[in-house]
Design a protein around this motif. Structure first.
Motif, mmCIF file in Angstrom:
data_model
loop_
_atom_site.group_PDB
_atom_site.id
_atom_site.type_symbol
_atom_site.label_atom_id
_atom_site.label_comp_id
_atom_site.label_asym_id
_atom_site.label_seq_id
_atom_site.Cartn_x
_atom_site.Cartn_y
_atom_site.Cartn_z
ATOM 1 N N GLY A 181 -15.612 -44.985 -64.752
ATOM 2 C CA GLY A 181 -17.096 -45.640 -64.687
ATOM 3 C C GLY A 181 -17.445 -45.797 -63.194
ATOM 4 N N VAL A 182 -16.218 -45.615 -62.394
ATOM 5 C CA VAL A 182 -16.820 -45.630 -60.858
ATOM 6 C C VAL A 182 -16.110 -44.463 -60.355
ATOM 7 C CG1 VAL A 182 -16.738 -48.184 -60.590
ATOM 8 C CG2 VAL A 182 -14.490 -46.991 -60.641
ATOM 9 N N PRO A 183 -17.009 -43.855 -59.236
ATOM 10 C CA PRO A 183 -18.178 -44.378 -58.730
ATOM 11 C C PRO A 183 -19.581 -43.985 -59.544
ATOM 12 C CG PRO A 183 -17.574 -42.727 -57.252
ATOM 13 C CD PRO A 183 -16.438 -42.870 -58.331
ATOM 14 N N ALA A 184 -19.365 -43.075 -60.218
ATOM 15 C CA ALA A 184 -20.807 -42.255 -60.772
ATOM 16 C C ALA A 184 -21.394 -43.323 -61.480
ATOM 17 C CB ALA A 184 -20.112 -40.841 -61.497
ATOM 18 N N THR A 185 -21.033 -43.733 -62.453
ATOM 19 C CA THR A 185 -21.496 -44.652 -63.576
ATOM 20 C C THR A 185 -22.155 -45.990 -62.934
ATOM 21 O OG1 THR A 185 -20.213 -43.908 -65.437
ATOM 22 C CG2 THR A 185 -21.583 -45.866 -65.835
ATOM 23 N N LYS A 186 -21.530 -46.351 -61.979
ATOM 24 C CA LYS A 186 -21.882 -47.695 -61.125
ATOM 25 C C LYS A 186 -23.136 -47.204 -60.183
ATOM 26 C CE LYS A 186 -20.131 -51.052 -57.784
ATOM 27 N NZ LYS A 186 -21.056 -50.770 -56.514
ATOM 28 N N LEU A 187 -23.163 -46.170 -59.739
ATOM 29 C CA LEU A 187 -24.274 -45.297 -58.963
ATOM 30 C C LEU A 187 -25.641 -45.406 -59.906
ATOM 31 C CD1 LEU A 187 -22.293 -42.941 -56.748
ATOM 32 C CD2 LEU A 187 -23.360 -44.998 -55.732
ATOM 33 N N LEU A 188 -25.299 -44.732 -61.048
ATOM 34 C CA LEU A 188 -26.218 -44.371 -61.918
ATOM 35 C C LEU A 188 -27.076 -45.898 -62.447
ATOM 36 C CD1 LEU A 188 -24.607 -41.534 -64.100
ATOM 37 C CD2 LEU A 188 -26.899 -41.579 -62.399
ATOM 38 N N THR A 189 -26.063 -46.779 -62.600
ATOM 39 C CA THR A 189 -26.680 -48.153 -63.025
ATOM 40 C C THR A 189 -27.328 -48.773 -61.704
ATOM 41 O OG1 THR A 189 -24.738 -48.514 -64.343
ATOM 42 C CG2 THR A 189 -25.880 -50.405 -63.584
ATOM 43 N N GLU A 190 -26.854 -48.509 -60.576
ATOM 44 C CA GLU A 190 -27.633 -49.179 -59.275
ATOM 45 C C GLU A 190 -28.845 -48.521 -59.130
ATOM 46 O OE1 GLU A 190 -24.868 -48.405 -56.154
ATOM 47 O OE2 GLU A 190 -23.751 -50.360 -56.825
ATOM 48 N N LYS A 191 -29.328 -47.085 -59.915
ATOM 49 C CA LYS A 191 -30.549 -46.440 -59.850
ATOM 50 C C LYS A 191 -31.236 -46.894 -60.965
ATOM 51 C CE LYS A 191 -29.941 -43.849 -56.004
ATOM 52 N NZ LYS A 191 -30.941 -44.093 -55.049
ATOM 53 N N ASN A 192 -30.793 -47.759 -61.648
ATOM 54 C CA ASN A 192 -31.369 -48.395 -62.877
ATOM 55 C C ASN A 192 -31.755 -47.103 -64.194
ATOM 56 O OD1 ASN A 192 -32.402 -50.791 -64.241
ATOM 57 N ND2 ASN A 192 -34.526 -50.187 -63.936
ATOM 58 N N PHE A 193 -30.725 -46.354 -64.172
ATOM 59 C CA PHE A 193 -31.026 -45.478 -65.126
ATOM 60 C C PHE A 193 -29.868 -45.706 -66.626
ATOM 61 C CE2 PHE A 193 -31.296 -41.994 -61.577
ATOM 62 C CZ PHE A 193 -32.817 -42.067 -61.825
ATOM 63 N N VAL A 194 -29.131 -46.508 -66.043
ATOM 64 C CA VAL A 194 -28.271 -47.035 -67.493
ATOM 65 C C VAL A 194 -28.179 -48.402 -67.585
ATOM 66 C CG1 VAL A 194 -27.086 -44.833 -67.768
ATOM 67 C CG2 VAL A 194 -26.410 -46.329 -66.026
ATOM 68 N N PRO A 195 -29.077 -49.338 -67.396
ATOM 69 C CA PRO A 195 -29.249 -50.683 -67.493
ATOM 70 C C PRO A 195 -28.574 -51.090 -68.957
ATOM 71 C CG PRO A 195 -31.514 -50.020 -67.609
ATOM 72 C CD PRO A 195 -30.644 -48.846 -67.171
ATOM 73 N N GLY A 196 -27.876 -51.858 -69.241
ATOM 74 C CA GLY A 196 -27.281 -52.277 -70.494
ATOM 75 C C GLY A 196 -26.650 -50.971 -71.113
ATOM 76 N N ALA A 197 -25.838 -50.327 -70.256
ATOM 77 C CA ALA A 197 -25.257 -48.951 -70.945
ATOM 78 C C ALA A 197 -23.933 -49.586 -71.817
ATOM 79 C CB ALA A 197 -24.566 -48.358 -69.486
ATOM 80 N N THR A 198 -23.762 -48.422 -72.662
ATOM 81 C CA THR A 198 -22.717 -48.717 -73.977
ATOM 82 C C THR A 198 -21.696 -47.770 -73.357
ATOM 83 O OG1 THR A 198 -24.052 -47.057 -74.991
ATOM 84 C CG2 THR A 198 -24.112 -49.363 -75.646
ATOM 85 N N PHE A 199 -20.420 -47.757 -73.506
ATOM 86 C CA PHE A 199 -19.348 -47.038 -73.099
ATOM 87 C C PHE A 199 -18.609 -46.637 -74.598
ATOM 88 C CE2 PHE A 199 -20.294 -49.091 -69.211
ATOM 89 C CZ PHE A 199 -19.924 -48.062 -68.264
#
Length: 199
Positions: free
Chosen positions: A70-88
């Motif tokens: 989940g790092v760094p790609a998912t973290k970066l996507l979250t910071e862009k507010n694309f996956v708030p409340g993401a499920t894995f």
């Protein structure tokens, strides 16, 4: 009906899963930096995510397919507010399913190249179904044809790459129109970063 080839491909995918489980801490730090002893680096990830973000509306739904730690790609996507409340979900991407037209983009960095080619080719139409019309796929794929199992941080790891031209043809056949592709160097070799859009 399953055949022996299906079993071989499934065992290769499982080899990758077990391998990354074994090397997780050697492969990536908690901050998402690559192991300093390799030619790999994650410096480009932020730029790639930024480029995708410029094409999409805020709070777009993005699937990080094969996100690993989940790092760094998912973290970066979250910071862009694309996956708030993401499920894995831990799953085999080849057999995983999702509702059609669920995502505005699918991102897959350095994951597809660990999937047997026959399965990769079947994945592209599935990704197209998961995308909303006009949605994007941003992915790292192969540059030249190569397959093999090699030692990777002390564990066996499987790779399977088609060449760039083959990937562009497969994407087009699947209804994912390549908008651009770029060479991404890695040591003496490299990969292809491609952005495609769902018809």
């Amino acid at each position: 009906m399953a055949d022996a080839n299906d079993d071989v491909r499934a065992s290769r995918r499982d080899l990758v899963r077990r391998g990354y489980d074994a090397i997780s801490r050697a492969y990536r730090s908690d901050e998402g930096t690559a192991n300093a002893g390799t030619h790999e680096h994650t410096d480009n990830y932020e730029r790639w995510v930024d480029e995708l973000a410029q094409l999409m509306a805020p709070r777009a739904r993005v699937l990080d397919l094969g996100c690993g730690a989940g790092v760094p790609a998912t973290k970066l996507l979250t910071e862009k507010n694309f996956v708030p409340g993401a499920t894995f979900e831990q799953a085999d991407m080849v057999v995983w399913e999702h509702a059609p037209a669920s995502f505005d983009a699918v991102v897959s960095f350095y994951a597809l190249i660990h999937v047997p080619l026959q399965d990769q080719r079947k994945l592209f139409p599935k990704i197209r179904r998961w995308l909303r019309p006009g949605g994007y796929l941003l992915a790292i794929v192969g540059l030249e044809r190569w397959t093999g199992i090699e030692d990777y941080f002390g564990t066996a790891m499987f790779w399977d790459h088609a060449d760039r031209e083959t990937y562009l043809a497969w994407l087009t056949e699947a209804g994912l129109v390549p908008l651009w592709d770029r060479f991404v160097p890695e040591g003496d070799v490299g990969h292809t970063l491609v952005l495609a859009q769902a018809k």
